[in-house]
Design an enzyme around this catalytic site. Structure first.
Site, PDB file in Angstrom:
ATOM      1  N   GLU A 115      -0.634  -8.574   5.054  1.00 17.11           N
ATOM      2  CA  GLU A 115      -0.276  -8.761   6.460  1.00 17.11           C
ATOM      3  C   GLU A 115      -1.495  -8.802   7.381  1.00 17.11           C
ATOM      4  O   GLU A 115      -1.380  -9.231   8.542  1.00 17.11           O
ATOM      5  CB  GLU A 115       0.682  -7.648   6.912  1.00 17.11           C
ATOM      6  N   CYS A 118       0.834  -1.203   0.000  1.00 16.62           N
ATOM      7  CA  CYS A 118       0.000   0.000   0.000  1.00 16.62           C
ATOM      8  C   CYS A 118       0.874   1.261   0.000  1.00 16.62           C
ATOM      9  O   CYS A 118       1.461   1.592  -1.025  1.00 16.62           O
ATOM     10  CB  CYS A 118      -0.975  -0.034   1.174  1.00 16.62           C
ATOM     11  N   HIS A 162      -3.006  -5.289   1.417  1.00 17.73           N
ATOM     12  CA  HIS A 162      -2.386  -5.549   2.715  1.00 17.73           C
ATOM     13  C   HIS A 162      -2.426  -7.042   3.059  1.00 17.73           C
ATOM     14  O   HIS A 162      -3.282  -7.472   3.841  1.00 17.73           O
ATOM     15  CB  HIS A 162      -3.136  -4.783   3.806  1.00 17.73           C
TER      16      HIS A 162
END
Length: 206
Positions: free
Chosen positions: A189, A84, A187
């Site tokens: 994660e 991002c 994202h």
């Protein structure tokens, strides 16, 4: 050093979702190191630039005297992954950003900041990701977009790894790789799907 079974991978820890990247890298067999100062950057063999706010991140890189050392390491061939805002920071050209914002010029791409809209317009979708979801038996990758950029254009040296499959943003580029540098608009994660981090850790090992 890159052949180590547990490569030391820095996570730029000035702003953004640092903890989530640290946990993901640990789960993939790397040794993550939060990076806030030059001495910590010198000790790692790769860097992750997390999501967050790109103009704030660029300002903090200057305040912490990390901008020039990080640019030098990237130009010397240090592997890097940005998610991002990290993608924005790694790009060579950024649209819709502040005139005083600095970037790292490690990917020959043009990105549009906040291209998908404001945070209330964040969304999720399933993606095909080259080198990951095209393996036998692999599932599509669930991607979370939060005030995300997209890639407007790439040079011939950049490999496109994923595009939005459907909807108003159909066909927009959201994951790229150029040599040792990887970036995603989304994202990984935050989803628990570690495959992008595994992909990057293997890049570092090689």
């Amino acid at each position: 050093m890159s052949g180590q079974s547990r490569p030391r991978i820095g996570v730029l820890a000035l702003q953004g979702d640092v903890r989530e990247h640290v946990h993901a890298l640990q789960a993939c067999g790397a040794e993550p190191v939060p990076v806030r100062r030059r001495s910590e950057l010198d000790e790692v063999e790769a860097i992750v630039i997390p999501g967050g706010e790109s103009t704030t991140m660029s300002k903090l890189l200057g305040i912490f005297d990390l901008y020039d050392p990080l640019v030098a390491r990237l130009r010397a061939g240090m592997p890097a992954y940005g998610s991002c805002a990290g993608m924005i920071m790694l790009a060579s050209t950024i649209l819709d950003t502040r005139p005083d914002a600095r970037h790292l010029d490690a990917l020959d791409i043009t990105v549009r900041r906040n291209a998908f809209g404001r945070q209330v317009e964040s969304f999720e979708t399933d993606l095909e990701f080259a080198g990951v979801t095209d393996r036998p038996g692999a599932e599509p990758m669930r991607a979370v977009f939060i005030r995300a950029p997209w890639v407007e254009s790439v040079s011939p040296d950049v490999e496109v790894l994923a595009r939005v499959p459907e909807g108003p943003a159909e066909g927009r580029i959201v994951a790229v790789r150029q040599g040792k540098v990887l970036a995603t608009s989304f994202h990984p994660e935050v989803t628990g799907d570690r495959r992008v981090h595994e992909y990057f850790v293997e890049m570092v090992r090689r």
